[in-house]
Design a protein around this motif. Structure first.
Motif, mmCIF file in Angstrom:
data_model
loop_
_atom_site.group_PDB
_atom_site.id
_atom_site.type_symbol
_atom_site.label_atom_id
_atom_site.label_comp_id
_atom_site.label_asym_id
_atom_site.label_seq_id
_atom_site.Cartn_x
_atom_site.Cartn_y
_atom_site.Cartn_z
ATOM 1 N N PHE A 1 52.483 -16.182 -27.401
ATOM 2 C CA PHE A 1 51.387 -15.448 -28.004
ATOM 3 C C PHE A 1 50.225 -15.515 -27.021
ATOM 4 O O PHE A 1 49.815 -16.604 -26.630
ATOM 5 C CB PHE A 1 51.064 -16.147 -29.335
ATOM 6 C CG PHE A 1 49.929 -15.594 -30.122
ATOM 7 C CD1 PHE A 1 48.654 -16.141 -30.011
ATOM 8 C CD2 PHE A 1 50.125 -14.557 -31.002
ATOM 9 C CE1 PHE A 1 47.605 -15.649 -30.755
ATOM 10 C CE2 PHE A 1 49.087 -14.060 -31.757
ATOM 11 C CZ PHE A 1 47.824 -14.609 -31.629
ATOM 12 N N ASP A 2 49.690 -14.366 -26.582
ATOM 13 C CA ASP A 2 48.556 -14.370 -25.658
ATOM 14 C C ASP A 2 47.284 -14.824 -26.365
ATOM 15 O O ASP A 2 46.957 -14.340 -27.451
ATOM 16 C CB ASP A 2 48.301 -12.968 -25.087
ATOM 17 C CG ASP A 2 49.236 -12.618 -23.948
ATOM 18 O OD1 ASP A 2 50.118 -13.423 -23.626
ATOM 19 O OD2 ASP A 2 49.075 -11.520 -23.383
ATOM 20 N N ASN B 1 41.486 -10.486 -39.085
ATOM 21 C CA ASN B 1 42.417 -10.672 -37.967
ATOM 22 C C ASN B 1 42.293 -12.084 -37.394
ATOM 23 O O ASN B 1 43.304 -12.734 -37.109
ATOM 24 C CB ASN B 1 42.151 -9.623 -36.875
ATOM 25 C CG ASN B 1 43.131 -9.727 -35.735
ATOM 26 O OD1 ASN B 1 44.334 -9.615 -35.905
ATOM 27 N ND2 ASN B 1 42.605 -9.935 -34.539
ATOM 28 N N LYS C 1 45.275 -14.838 -37.199
ATOM 29 C CA LYS C 1 45.702 -15.451 -35.935
ATOM 30 C C LYS C 1 45.535 -16.965 -35.978
ATOM 31 O O LYS C 1 46.362 -17.705 -35.446
ATOM 32 C CB LYS C 1 44.926 -14.868 -34.752
ATOM 33 C CG LYS C 1 45.136 -13.371 -34.541
ATOM 34 C CD LYS C 1 46.585 -12.980 -34.452
ATOM 35 C CE LYS C 1 46.780 -11.524 -34.157
ATOM 36 N NZ LYS C 1 47.078 -10.683 -35.302
ATOM 37 N N ASP D 1 43.255 -10.022 -25.764
ATOM 38 C CA ASP D 1 44.441 -10.560 -26.430
ATOM 39 C C ASP D 1 44.535 -10.005 -27.848
ATOM 40 O O ASP D 1 43.795 -9.097 -28.218
ATOM 41 C CB ASP D 1 44.402 -12.097 -26.422
ATOM 42 C CG ASP D 1 43.251 -12.684 -27.248
ATOM 43 O OD1 ASP D 1 42.519 -11.921 -27.913
ATOM 44 O OD2 ASP D 1 43.094 -13.918 -27.233
ATOM 45 N N GLU D 2 45.421 -10.577 -28.647
ATOM 46 C CA GLU D 2 45.597 -10.098 -30.021
ATOM 47 C C GLU D 2 44.398 -10.418 -30.909
ATOM 48 O O GLU D 2 44.160 -9.745 -31.901
ATOM 49 C CB GLU D 2 46.876 -10.663 -30.633
ATOM 50 C CG GLU D 2 48.113 -9.913 -30.233
ATOM 51 C CD GLU D 2 48.076 -8.452 -30.672
ATOM 52 O OE1 GLU D 2 47.869 -8.168 -31.863
ATOM 53 O OE2 GLU D 2 48.244 -7.588 -29.794
ATOM 54 N N CYS E 1 41.346 -10.192 -29.880
ATOM 55 C CA CYS E 1 40.396 -9.132 -29.518
ATOM 56 C C CYS E 1 40.747 -7.785 -30.161
ATOM 57 O O CYS E 1 39.895 -6.905 -30.246
ATOM 58 C CB CYS E 1 40.386 -8.909 -28.005
ATOM 59 S SG CYS E 1 39.924 -10.308 -26.992
ATOM 60 N N ARG E 2 41.996 -7.638 -30.591
ATOM 61 C CA ARG E 2 42.483 -6.350 -31.083
ATOM 62 C C ARG E 2 41.550 -5.714 -32.105
ATOM 63 O O ARG E 2 41.295 -4.516 -32.065
ATOM 64 C CB ARG E 2 43.875 -6.519 -31.687
ATOM 65 C CG ARG E 2 44.501 -5.233 -32.201
ATOM 66 C CD ARG E 2 45.906 -5.465 -32.739
ATOM 67 N NE ARG E 2 46.008 -6.515 -33.732
ATOM 68 C CZ ARG E 2 45.707 -6.374 -35.027
ATOM 69 N NH1 ARG E 2 45.271 -5.220 -35.480
ATOM 70 N NH2 ARG E 2 45.838 -7.378 -35.864
ATOM 71 N N ASN F 1 35.980 -4.311 -28.341
ATOM 72 C CA ASN F 1 37.190 -3.893 -27.634
ATOM 73 C C ASN F 1 37.244 -2.366 -27.640
ATOM 74 O O ASN F 1 37.562 -1.747 -28.645
ATOM 75 C CB ASN F 1 38.420 -4.488 -28.323
ATOM 76 C CG ASN F 1 39.719 -4.085 -27.662
ATOM 77 O OD1 ASN F 1 39.753 -3.368 -26.673
ATOM 78 N ND2 ASN F 1 40.815 -4.542 -28.240
#
Length: 125
Positions: A4-5, A29, A33, A50-51, A53-54, A59
């Motif tokens: 996982f990043d 989110n 996470k 990364d996820e 930041c999604r 972003n």
């Protein structure tokens, strides 16, 4: 086994997350996470979006609009923890390095004292 990043400075953010964020979708989110990370997966420590930041409003098409600031945070965390972007390790091992080298060492303000969330993270520092 996949990893996982996790953006390097998010090792700090996750340590202090208390349900506040830039927006409701970002906060949801982040909470999701954090629950995933609490299962101690392998993570790849990165210095890019990364996820987590999604769902961040900063972003913009995969690029952080606050890139200069967060790139500095990532660089500081990587350097102080003695790892390179792309390193794969257990989340718990990364968190231990973050605590040993930044949080417990009382270096948080040196890494991210100018962050808008520092008033939350910096309590007790």
């Amino acid at each position: 086994m996949s990893s996982f990043d996790v953006r390097a400075h998010h090792g700090l953010c996750m340590s202090f997350f208390e349900g506040k964020g830039y927006s409701d979708s970002f906060t949801a989110n982040m909470a999701e996470k954090k629950m995933m990370l609490e299962k101690d997966p392998l993570v790849r420590i990165v210095d890019h979006v990364d996820e987590i930041c999604r769902a961040c409003p900063h972003n913009i098409d995969g690029v952080c609009s606050s890139l200069g600031k967060v790139a500095k945070y990532d660089s500081e965390v990587l350097e102080r923890c003695g790892i390179k972007s792309g390193t794969i390790m257990l989340w718990s091992d990364f968190v231990k390095r973050v605590y040993d080298n930044i949080i417990d060492a009382k270096r948080l303000s040196e890494v991210c004292g100018d962050c808008q969330w520092y008033s939350i993270c910096g309590r007790g520092q």
